[in-house]
Design an enzyme around this catalytic site. Structure first.
Site, PDB file in Angstrom:
ATOM      1  N   ARG A   1       0.689  -1.055   0.065  1.00 11.32           N
ATOM      2  CA  ARG A   1      -0.086  -0.069  -0.123  1.00 11.32           C
ATOM      3  C   ARG A   1       0.971   1.219  -0.043  1.00 11.32           C
ATOM      4  O   ARG A   1       2.054   1.209   0.601  1.00 11.32           O
ATOM      5  CB  ARG A   1      -0.720   0.004   1.312  1.00 11.32           C
TER       6      ARG A   1
ATOM      7  N   SER B   1      -3.386  -7.918  -8.175  1.00 11.09           N
ATOM      8  CA  SER B   1      -4.192  -9.181  -8.087  1.00 11.09           C
ATOM      9  C   SER B   1      -4.984  -9.167  -9.346  1.00 11.09           C
ATOM     10  O   SER B   1      -6.088 -10.028  -9.427  1.00 11.09           O
ATOM     11  CB  SER B   1      -5.313  -9.110  -7.019  1.00 11.09           C
TER      12      SER B   1
ATOM     13  N   HIS C   1      -1.635  -0.432  -9.731  1.00 15.22           N
ATOM     14  CA  HIS C   1      -2.128  -1.075  -8.713  1.00 15.22           C
ATOM     15  C   HIS C   1      -2.831  -2.337  -9.344  1.00 15.22           C
ATOM     16  O   HIS C   1      -4.001  -2.653  -9.401  1.00 15.22           O
ATOM     17  CB  HIS C   1      -3.348  -0.356  -7.740  1.00 15.22           C
TER      18      HIS C   1
ATOM     19  N   GLU D   1      -4.434   6.960  -4.739  1.00 19.89           N
ATOM     20  CA  GLU D   1      -4.727   6.287  -6.213  1.00 19.89           C
ATOM     21  C   GLU D   1      -5.895   6.985  -6.664  1.00 19.89           C
ATOM     22  O   GLU D   1      -6.844   7.100  -5.848  1.00 19.89           O
ATOM     23  CB  GLU D   1      -4.614   4.838  -5.931  1.00 19.89           C
TER      24      GLU D   1
HETATM   25  C1  8YV Z   1      -7.003  -5.296  -5.209  1.00 19.88           C
HETATM   26  C2  8YV Z   1      -5.547  -5.054  -3.307  1.00 19.88           C
HETATM   27  O1  8YV Z   1      -7.042  -4.388  -6.197  1.00 19.88           O
HETATM   28  O2  8YV Z   1      -6.697  -7.232  -2.257  1.00 19.88           O
HETATM   29  C3  8YV Z   1      -6.181  -6.104  -2.009  1.00 19.88           C
HETATM   30  O3  8YV Z   1      -5.787  -5.733  -1.066  1.00 19.88           O
HETATM   31  O4  8YV Z   1      -4.990  -4.290  -3.049  1.00 19.88           O
HETATM   32  C4  8YV Z   1      -5.721  -5.712  -4.517  1.00 19.88           C
HETATM   33  O5  8YV Z   1      -4.821  -6.493  -5.187  1.00 19.88           O
HETATM   34  C5  8YV Z   1      -8.170  -5.129  -4.364  1.00 19.88           C
HETATM   35  O6  8YV Z   1      -8.285  -6.280  -3.591  1.00 19.88           O
HETATM   36  C6  8YV Z   1      -9.474  -4.731  -5.066  1.00 19.88           C
HETATM   37  O7  8YV Z   1     -10.471  -4.448  -4.056  1.00 19.88           O
END
Ligand code: 8YV
Length: 322
Positions: free
Chosen positions: A241, A291, A288, A270
């Site tokens: 983060r 995931s 970002h 962001e």
């Molecule tokens: C996603 C993330 O963008 O899961 C997390 O904490 O930072 C990410 O990989 C996010 O989950 C979407 O809500």
């Protein structure tokens, strides 16, 4: 008469398979245009719902949580990070809060490696040069970067993502050091060197990867004093983060050459990030997407639904965080 299905307010457009399961098992309110809702719209949605299914783009601070209707049962997050939800306030109101751990470790570690390689080998500069049709030379001194293979990698936060990053980095013969709230058992440590304090870890890190959650304790964790403890020309990678970094300190260190480069997937504020990051030649920047793979986004959605299924079946959800 069959019992009414629980009503779920889904704040963002989710993968098709996840929405299909929602449609089958719940009475969902979808957001087909994937619009970012205002706080008032989230409250209005919650009024008509039994649970919220939200992403990290929805900021549920204490003020907003105070306004949620008392009949709401749960806030299921489509994320592992839950820094966008005031957990204390949610707990005080009796809302069950869940997240989606485990399932995004592989995808996020891939992006950590990409950031590491991209920053070290000047991938952004090379890409931009070719796209701008500016590649017009070659010499032994051309685009020389830092070799990743065999270097020391310091990992801050040896949770699920940190562990996978360590494993992938070992494929590059990197020597792993780490700092974590607790030392890991030796089978998980797999030869990595544990440092009880960050101050002890940092001087060892030719590369530093941040994998800790955003909490009050980790806010601004990588600040100018700690950057000064890194070896000169160290490379910093952040896929956790933005709030764990003092961004001005990072920008200054990149500008002054104290740091060699940074590979970043996350930022404060962001998507309106500090423009200085994009002006620096020694940054490799992603929006970002830790995931963001089809497999992982499906798995995150299913995990969030597993949690909702448990809650509405009257049992304890697997990933309760409040
Ligand atoms: C996603 C993330 O963008 O899961 C997390 O904490 O930072 C990410 O990989 C996010 O989950 C979407 O809500």
């Amino acid at each position: 008469m069959t019992a009414a299905k629980p009503r779920i307010f889904v704040s963002r457009k989710l993968p098709q398979a996840v929405e299909e399961r929602l449609q089958r098992d719940y009475e969902p309110h979808f957001n087909p245009d994937d619009r970012l809702y205002s706080g008032d719209e989230l409250i209005a949605g919650a009024e008509q719902s039994d649970a919220l299914l939200i992403c990290h783009t929805e900021h549920l601070d204490a003020g907003l949580i105070e306004r949620l209707p008392g009949h709401l049962r749960a806030i299921a997050n489509f994320s592992v990070g839950v820094d966008h939800v005031d957990l204390t306030a949610a707990k005080a109101r009796g809302f069950v809060v869940t997240n989606t751990p485990d399932v995004l470790a592989d995808a996020t570690a891939e992006i950590a490696m990409l950031c590491m390689l991209g920053a070290a080998r000047r991938a952004s500069e090379g890409e931009r040069m070719i796209r701008a049709a500016e590649w017009n030379t070659w010499s032994p001194a051309f685009m020389v970067g830092t070799q990743v293979t065999g270097k020391t990698l310091g990992i801050v936060g040896m949770g699920r993502v940190g562990l996978v990053t360590a494993k992938r980095a070992r494929g590059f013969d990197m020597v792993i050091h780490y700092h974590n709230r607790q030392r890991l058992p030796s089978d998980l440590e797999a030869g990595a060197t544990y440092h009880e304090t960050l101050e002890d870890l940092l001087p060892h890190c030719e590369f530093l990867a941040l994998h800790c959650p955003a909490t009050a304790t980790t806010e601004g964790l990588l600040n100018s004093e700690r950057i000064a403890l890194l070896p000169d020309r160290a490379i910093v990678v952040n896929t956790a983060r933005g709030s764990v970094v003092d961004e001005q300190a990072l920008i200054d260190a990149l500008r002054l050459g104290k740091l060699g480069a940074a590979g970043l997937d996350v930022y404060r504020n962001e998507p309106h990030i500090d423009p200085a990051f994009a002006q620096l030649p020694n940054t490799f920047l992603l929006p970002h997407i830790g995931s963001a793979t089809r497999e992982t986004r499906d798995a995150m959605g299913f995990r969030a639904l597993d949690n909702l299924d448990a809650i509405f079946a009257g049992s304890e959800p697997g990933d309760r965080v409040a």
